[in-house]
Motif scaffolding. Structure first.
Motif, mmCIF file in Angstrom:
data_model
loop_
_atom_site.group_PDB
_atom_site.id
_atom_site.type_symbol
_atom_site.label_atom_id
_atom_site.label_comp_id
_atom_site.label_asym_id
_atom_site.label_seq_id
_atom_site.Cartn_x
_atom_site.Cartn_y
_atom_site.Cartn_z
ATOM 1 N N ILE A 142 0.929 -1.178 -0.211
ATOM 2 C CA ILE A 142 0.009 0.011 -0.065
ATOM 3 C C ILE A 142 0.864 1.354 -0.052
ATOM 4 C CG2 ILE A 142 -2.038 -1.068 1.138
ATOM 5 C CD1 ILE A 142 -1.051 0.356 3.667
ATOM 6 N N GLY A 143 0.454 2.235 -0.446
ATOM 7 C CA GLY A 143 1.095 3.591 -0.349
ATOM 8 C C GLY A 143 1.386 3.904 0.836
ATOM 9 N N ASP A 144 2.613 4.699 0.964
ATOM 10 C CA ASP A 144 3.118 5.269 2.209
ATOM 11 C C ASP A 144 2.248 6.205 2.951
ATOM 12 O OD1 ASP A 144 5.050 5.631 4.042
ATOM 13 O OD2 ASP A 144 6.230 7.251 3.177
ATOM 14 N N CYS A 145 2.166 6.072 4.183
ATOM 15 C CA CYS A 145 1.073 6.764 5.048
ATOM 16 C C CYS A 145 1.471 6.516 6.588
ATOM 17 C CB CYS A 145 -0.301 6.570 4.737
ATOM 18 S SG CYS A 145 -1.106 5.143 5.278
ATOM 19 N N ASP A 146 0.837 7.529 7.390
ATOM 20 C CA ASP A 146 1.152 7.178 8.752
ATOM 21 C C ASP A 146 0.269 6.205 9.374
ATOM 22 O OD1 ASP A 146 0.613 7.440 11.778
ATOM 23 O OD2 ASP A 146 2.111 9.196 11.706
ATOM 24 N N PRO A 147 0.507 5.151 9.769
ATOM 25 C CA PRO A 147 -0.475 4.062 10.217
ATOM 26 C C PRO A 147 -1.452 4.387 11.331
ATOM 27 C CG PRO A 147 1.631 3.448 10.672
ATOM 28 C CD PRO A 147 1.730 4.721 9.783
ATOM 29 N N TYR A 148 -0.895 5.248 12.202
ATOM 30 C CA TYR A 148 -1.761 5.907 13.354
ATOM 31 C C TYR A 148 -2.947 6.569 12.713
ATOM 32 C CZ TYR A 148 1.609 3.745 16.415
ATOM 33 O OH TYR A 148 2.612 2.925 17.364
ATOM 34 N N HIS A 149 -2.686 7.496 11.952
ATOM 35 C CA HIS A 149 -3.559 8.500 11.397
ATOM 36 C C HIS A 149 -4.706 7.671 10.400
ATOM 37 C CE1 HIS A 149 -2.140 12.223 13.473
ATOM 38 N NE2 HIS A 149 -0.892 11.456 13.303
ATOM 39 N N LEU A 150 -3.956 6.748 9.825
ATOM 40 C CA LEU A 150 -4.966 5.834 9.067
ATOM 41 C C LEU A 150 -6.081 5.018 9.935
ATOM 42 C CD1 LEU A 150 -5.785 4.134 6.642
ATOM 43 C CD2 LEU A 150 -4.236 2.683 7.082
ATOM 44 N N ILE A 151 -5.569 4.743 11.007
ATOM 45 C CA ILE A 151 -6.479 4.175 12.065
ATOM 46 C C ILE A 151 -7.565 5.150 12.689
ATOM 47 C CG2 ILE A 151 -6.684 2.950 14.320
ATOM 48 C CD1 ILE A 151 -3.997 1.345 13.631
ATOM 49 N N PHE A 152 -6.921 6.164 13.053
ATOM 50 C CA PHE A 152 -7.771 7.189 13.460
ATOM 51 C C PHE A 152 -8.920 7.711 12.472
ATOM 52 C CE2 PHE A 152 -3.994 9.158 16.160
ATOM 53 C CZ PHE A 152 -4.188 8.001 16.997
ATOM 54 N N SER A 153 -8.554 7.548 11.125
ATOM 55 C CA SER A 153 -9.623 8.002 10.080
ATOM 56 C C SER A 153 -10.494 7.279 10.151
ATOM 57 C CB SER A 153 -8.407 8.188 8.821
ATOM 58 O OG SER A 153 -7.765 9.490 9.008
ATOM 59 N N ILE A 154 -10.295 5.927 10.100
ATOM 60 C CA ILE A 154 -11.201 4.754 10.014
ATOM 61 C C ILE A 154 -12.001 4.831 11.212
ATOM 62 C CG2 ILE A 154 -11.707 2.175 9.915
ATOM 63 C CD1 ILE A 154 -8.866 2.099 8.433
ATOM 64 N N TRP A 155 -11.600 5.027 12.313
ATOM 65 C CA TRP A 155 -12.410 5.094 13.546
ATOM 66 C C TRP A 155 -13.437 6.410 13.381
ATOM 67 C CZ3 TRP A 155 -8.271 4.908 18.051
ATOM 68 C CH2 TRP A 155 -7.885 3.670 18.188
ATOM 69 N N ALA A 156 -12.763 7.455 12.844
ATOM 70 C CA ALA A 156 -13.454 8.728 12.868
ATOM 71 C C ALA A 156 -14.664 8.633 12.034
ATOM 72 C CB ALA A 156 -12.772 9.611 12.568
ATOM 73 N N THR A 157 -14.427 8.118 10.637
ATOM 74 C CA THR A 157 -15.452 8.238 9.656
ATOM 75 C C THR A 157 -16.479 7.107 9.919
ATOM 76 O OG1 THR A 157 -13.838 6.558 8.511
ATOM 77 C CG2 THR A 157 -13.953 9.092 7.738
ATOM 78 N N THR A 158 -16.156 6.037 10.640
ATOM 79 C CA THR A 158 -17.327 4.896 10.693
ATOM 80 C C THR A 158 -17.779 5.248 11.987
ATOM 81 O OG1 THR A 158 -15.649 3.497 11.793
ATOM 82 C CG2 THR A 158 -16.011 3.058 9.602
ATOM 83 N N GLN A 159 -17.216 5.546 13.108
ATOM 84 C CA GLN A 159 -17.922 5.736 14.310
ATOM 85 C C GLN A 159 -19.089 7.027 14.194
ATOM 86 O OE1 GLN A 159 -15.497 6.267 17.578
ATOM 87 N NE2 GLN A 159 -14.860 3.831 17.402
ATOM 88 N N HIS A 160 -18.492 8.096 13.046
ATOM 89 C CA HIS A 160 -19.394 9.166 13.051
ATOM 90 C C HIS A 160 -20.757 8.936 12.673
ATOM 91 C CE1 HIS A 160 -19.873 13.508 11.465
ATOM 92 N NE2 HIS A 160 -20.623 13.024 10.614
ATOM 93 N N TYR A 161 -21.064 7.900 11.907
ATOM 94 C CA TYR A 161 -22.533 7.507 11.535
ATOM 95 C C TYR A 161 -23.377 6.847 12.995
ATOM 96 C CZ TYR A 161 -21.159 8.048 6.843
ATOM 97 O OH TYR A 161 -20.668 8.992 5.614
ATOM 98 N N ALA A 162 -22.680 6.558 13.806
ATOM 99 C CA ALA A 162 -23.347 6.195 15.101
ATOM 100 C C ALA A 162 -23.421 7.647 16.035
ATOM 101 C CB ALA A 162 -22.587 5.376 16.006
ATOM 102 N N ASP A 163 -22.138 8.132 16.211
ATOM 103 C CA ASP A 163 -21.955 9.375 17.417
ATOM 104 C C ASP A 163 -22.994 10.633 16.819
ATOM 105 O OD1 ASP A 163 -20.549 7.605 18.502
ATOM 106 O OD2 ASP A 163 -18.642 8.531 18.071
ATOM 107 N N PHE A 164 -22.735 10.824 15.584
ATOM 108 C CA PHE A 164 -23.474 12.042 14.990
ATOM 109 C C PHE A 164 -24.682 11.702 14.243
ATOM 110 C CE2 PHE A 164 -19.234 13.285 16.057
ATOM 111 C CZ PHE A 164 -19.349 14.592 16.633
#
Lengths: 224, 224
Positions: B154-176
């Motif tokens: 996969i392309g180079d990226c920061d794995p931590y922020h990748l995980i954060f982004s998946i958390w944020a985007t998916t949980q958004h549909y429950a929390d908001f």
DNA sequence: TGTAATGTTTACCAACCGGTCAAATTATCG
DNA sequence: CGATAATTTGACCGGTTGGTAAACATTACA
């Protein structure tokens, strides 16, 4: 007679101006940390450095304080989206939007948390604002994005979920700050995580929205 | 002597089993909607259909209830991340993770909001869990992702922020959820937004993480 | 300066908060 | 059945909550 304010037809006093500002600042601090029900008037008064009755002279109820605060915050909170320009370059517009939202999470985390608390708890006091002004604005910008898609300037995607994703990813760094810090560790200096986040999110969104020519990203992926 | 429980060495009664379940279900309902401080024991008791003293017979304090709930939820909440497999295909692993997280937002929104409330309000009761088990797990999975990157999968990226982004985007549909519904309008049937979100997020993440060969996504973008 | 409007404080209230207690009720099991 | 343990209840407690009343202090302004 000491009319507390509210049924006030005349000009606002200098003292009113100052104290109301002081109170809203304190209210932001407390509401953003505990939510509406979890916040106490005594606590807000203490942070504002005044007695509770004195505070209630300016805002007759806890709810009035909350309303005033939400109204003000919601407005500034939507500014970045308003700045979204149809005539601009899609790349720089989206990149700019992400940057601005990220900067707001960094510089005004309390405002973000206030809003998050409210929505999280069912948005009992701002449902109208969400279904009215917010929806209207988002509809408008979604149309802009759709036009870009039709013009082939960015890849095909649902503009609403694109906006949701930008909201979610950027506000995450304000709303879930404690978690982000806990996972990243305390090692790094102050705002490094925002730099890293900006870098990552640009890559994610600009890559994810790029026009796919022939072999899409997914197929390139499957080869791995 | 009617020992309330807790200093209990013997087996749990059938009634204990049932009532504790009933209480935790009610507590989830109330805590997820109002946060810890905003929730009241009376309210939880009412939802659970029992008197307050009766409830306090099973959980001696409000905090004990909250602790029990958080412990249980955090565990199941992290299951999808645990399932993240190093030996798997990066694409299907990431796609699967997004899907599972999205399904959890759809099927267990209260659990998501409970957690969100807690973190949003400074995570006073789960800081240790965040810095301990959670961080450890994320570190582990970040290493997996980094290995994929080094292997050019996969392309180079920061794995931590990748995980954060998946958390944020998916949980958004429950929390908001309220906000999402308000913006999308009430028109559509039940869970359509989750389908659309899944479609969009896959596109976003798989496209955004694709290996960039020669001309990156950004440059393809700039041409527009 | 005087005075009326504005601002502040002290003392207080009723409702609600988390939690306790002892008595009454119910389940368990030999 | 009987007795022992487990469960449920109503009455209650001290502290906190949002908010009020009225006396007091300060400001603005003619």
């Amino acid at each position: 007679m000491a009319l507390p304010r509210a049924a006030r037809t005349q000009r606002r006093t200098r003292i009113q101006e100052e104290k109301e500002e002081l109170i809203l600042e304190a209210a932001l601090e407390v509401f953003s940390l505990h939510g509406f029900r979890g916040a106490t008037v005594d606590q807000i008064a203490e942070v504002a450095g005044m007695s509770k009755p004195n505070l209630l002279y300016y805002f007759r109820t806890k709810e009035a304080m909350h309303r005033a605060l939400i109204g003000r915050v919601l407005d500034t909170w939507l500014d970045p989206l308003r700045a979204f320009d149809a005539s601009g370059n899609p790349v720089s517009e989206i990149r700019g939007y992400i940057r601005r939202k990220l900067e707001m999470s960094r510089d005004f985390p309390r405002e973000s948390r206030l809003f998050a608390n409210e929505v999280l708890q069912g948005a009992p006091n701002i449902e109208d604002e969400l279904k009215g002004p917010l929806k209207t604005l988002v509809d408008e910008k979604a149309a802009v994005i759709r036009a870009w898609i039709k013009a082939g300037k960015i890849g095909d995607c649902d503009p609403y979920h694109l906006i949701f994703s930008i909201w979610a990813t950027t506000q995450h760094y304000a709303d879930f700050d404690v978690q982000v810090r806990a996972v990243l560790g305390e090692g790094l200096a102050g705002d490094d995580r925002f730099e890293a986040a900006a870098w990552f999110l640009e890559q994610l969104f600009l890559g994810g929205l790029a026009v796919r020519s022939g072999t899409g990203a997914a197929s390139a992926f499957d080869a791995a």
